[in-house]
Design an enzyme around this catalytic site. Structure first.
Site, PDB file in Angstrom:
ATOM      1  N   GLN A 198      46.426 -35.489   0.544  1.00 11.39           N
ATOM      2  CA  GLN A 198      45.981 -34.330  -0.417  1.00 11.39           C
ATOM      3  C   GLN A 198      44.819 -33.459   0.011  1.00 11.39           C
ATOM      4  O   GLN A 198      44.947 -32.349  -0.309  1.00 11.39           O
ATOM      5  CB  GLN A 198      45.554 -34.971  -1.885  1.00 11.39           C
TER       6      GLN A 198
ATOM      7  N   HIS B 138      27.329 -39.353   7.112  1.00 16.79           N
ATOM      8  CA  HIS B 138      28.162 -39.014   5.986  1.00 16.79           C
ATOM      9  C   HIS B 138      28.537 -40.538   5.289  1.00 16.79           C
ATOM     10  O   HIS B 138      29.578 -40.982   5.233  1.00 16.79           O
ATOM     11  CB  HIS B 138      29.543 -38.389   6.384  1.00 16.79           C
TER      12      HIS B 138
ATOM     13  N   ASP C   4      28.738 -32.414   1.806  1.00 17.05           N
ATOM     14  CA  ASP C   4      27.636 -32.962   1.344  1.00 17.05           C
ATOM     15  C   ASP C   4      26.571 -31.865   1.128  1.00 17.05           C
ATOM     16  O   ASP C   4      25.865 -31.701   0.072  1.00 17.05           O
ATOM     17  CB  ASP C   4      26.959 -34.088   2.062  1.00 17.05           C
TER      18      ASP C   4
ATOM     19  N   ASP D  87      51.252 -36.574  11.045  1.00 18.38           N
ATOM     20  CA  ASP D  87      51.087 -37.634  10.130  1.00 18.38           C
ATOM     21  C   ASP D  87      51.780 -39.115  10.707  1.00 18.38           C
ATOM     22  O   ASP D  87      52.421 -38.907  11.768  1.00 18.38           O
ATOM     23  CB  ASP D  87      51.269 -37.367   8.885  1.00 18.38           C
TER      24      ASP D  87
ATOM     25  N   SER E  81      37.591 -36.597  -3.550  1.00 14.71           N
ATOM     26  CA  SER E  81      37.797 -34.959  -3.512  1.00 14.71           C
ATOM     27  C   SER E  81      38.343 -34.441  -2.536  1.00 14.71           C
ATOM     28  O   SER E  81      38.496 -34.955  -1.211  1.00 14.71           O
ATOM     29  CB  SER E  81      36.233 -34.683  -3.415  1.00 14.71           C
TER      30      SER E  81
ATOM     31  N   ARG F  51      27.319 -29.644  -1.906  1.00 10.33           N
ATOM     32  CA  ARG F  51      27.105 -30.395  -3.139  1.00 10.33           C
ATOM     33  C   ARG F  51      25.434 -30.375  -3.248  1.00 10.33           C
ATOM     34  O   ARG F  51      25.288 -30.030  -4.537  1.00 10.33           O
ATOM     35  CB  ARG F  51      27.341 -31.991  -2.955  1.00 10.33           C
TER      36      ARG F  51
END
Length: 333
Positions: A17, A191, A163, A44, A242, A166
């Protein structure tokens, strides 16, 4: 005007996603430039269902008629994906399953990033810029860098821009300011939930953020934990991690690394710690305040670090050192 030669951008874990949210940024020129053509290498797992999904993404890219896209390669073979890559964005990593210890997660990812680092070392451009997003991102990045000795360590980074963004968002909300009025927030370290979101040097409309906020309890009890735990809050709400915001942060990170940061502004990137001016141990991938120019990052020098902040810097360093020790034991280096 002569059109630019295309750059090759590889995305690993491209069927996930975050990949789906990131691809439009890259294809619209928001990441590498509005006049910069791109060739996408989408990697992938070499599993029929995953490759079929990737084929569907390729169809959608075709149907979006992006003028900048000069080619799309879908593959399950990393040596094909990395061949000639100028930029590699590593979303792919082994996901943490219920009941898994962090050490188990490291063990799964050590294998992946050792193999991918070794392949980057042989087939990617020698100037390749690598961004690791898949968790544990800092240590996955360190493993890839260790296994790619031909590629300069400064060409590897891990994502803490999410981060950072945010932190900017929380400061803007708290001070009822426009997000673009907030500058120079810092994320130090890993992280993970040990990261240190630092607003001591941040500004709001060019005035010190701490003075504008004027609420030390909020900084300690609300701001820091909110930024540290934001990812978990989104998972709790969406039942998915997210992606939209992660894609924006990846695009921001690569854009600033390639095109530079405005004068006097800095951003957070997890980068090679050796030679840093803040007393952080060498040989780690650690998030620092950086400025970028000419395709290179530089750790911002001369920022005062309070004793209280220093304790946070050391705590997140200790976690990264422990992850490194575990990873290197697994790798046998």
């Amino acid at each position: 005007a002569m059109s630019k030669a295309p750059v090759t951008v590889c995305i690993t874990g491209a069927a996930g996603q975050i990949g789906y949210a990131l691809i439009p940024h890259i294809c619209l020129g928001k990441t590498f430039g509005h006049d910069q053509p791109v060739i996408l290498h989408l990697l992938d797992l070499n599993i029929e269902a995953v490759q079929a999904n990737l084929g569907g993404v390729k169809m959608e890219i075709e149907d979006s008629t992006y003028p900048l896209v000069k080619g799309v390669v879908c593959t399950g073979d990393a040596s094909v994906a990395f061949a000639g890559a100028d930029y590699v964005i590593m979303l792919g990593a082994f996901p943490r399953k219920d009941g898994m210890e962090r050490k188990d997660l490291l063990e799964k990812n050590c294998g992946i990033f050792k193999e991918q680092g070794a392949l980057l070392n042989t087939v990617a451009s020698k100037n390749v810029k690598v961004l690791v997003v898949g968790n544990p991102a800092n240590t996955n990045c360190l493993i890839a860098a260790e296994c790619a000795p031909n590629i300069p360590k400064e060409n590897f980074s891990a994502l803490t821009r999410l981060d950072h963004n945010r932190a900017v968002a929380q400061i803007a909300l708290k001070t009822d300011s426009a997000v673009e009025a907030v500058s120079n927030a810092i994320i130090w370290g890993n992280h993970s939930s040990t990261q240190y979101p630092d607003l001591h040097h941040a500004t709001v409309n060019a005035k010190p953020a701490a003075a504008t906020v004027n609420d030390e309890a909020w900084v300690k009890d609300k701001f820091i934990p909110a930024v540290q735990k934001r990812g978990a809050a989104i998972i709790a709400a969406r039942k998915l991690s997210s992606a939209l915001s992660a894609a924006q942060a990846i695009s921001d990170h690569m854009h600033d690394w390639v095109h530079g940061t405005p004068a006097g502004k800095y951003v957070s990137m997890a980068v090679w710690s050796t030679g840093n001016p803040y007393g952080v141990a060498p040989g780690l991938i650690y998030s620092f305040p950086v400025s970028c120019a000419g395709g290179k990052w530089t750790i911002v020098n001369g920022l005062t670090v309070t004793d209280e902040s220093q304790a946070f810097l050391k705590a997140t360093e200790a976690e990264l050192a422990e992850e490194k020790t575990t990873a290197f034991q697994i790798l046998g280096v």
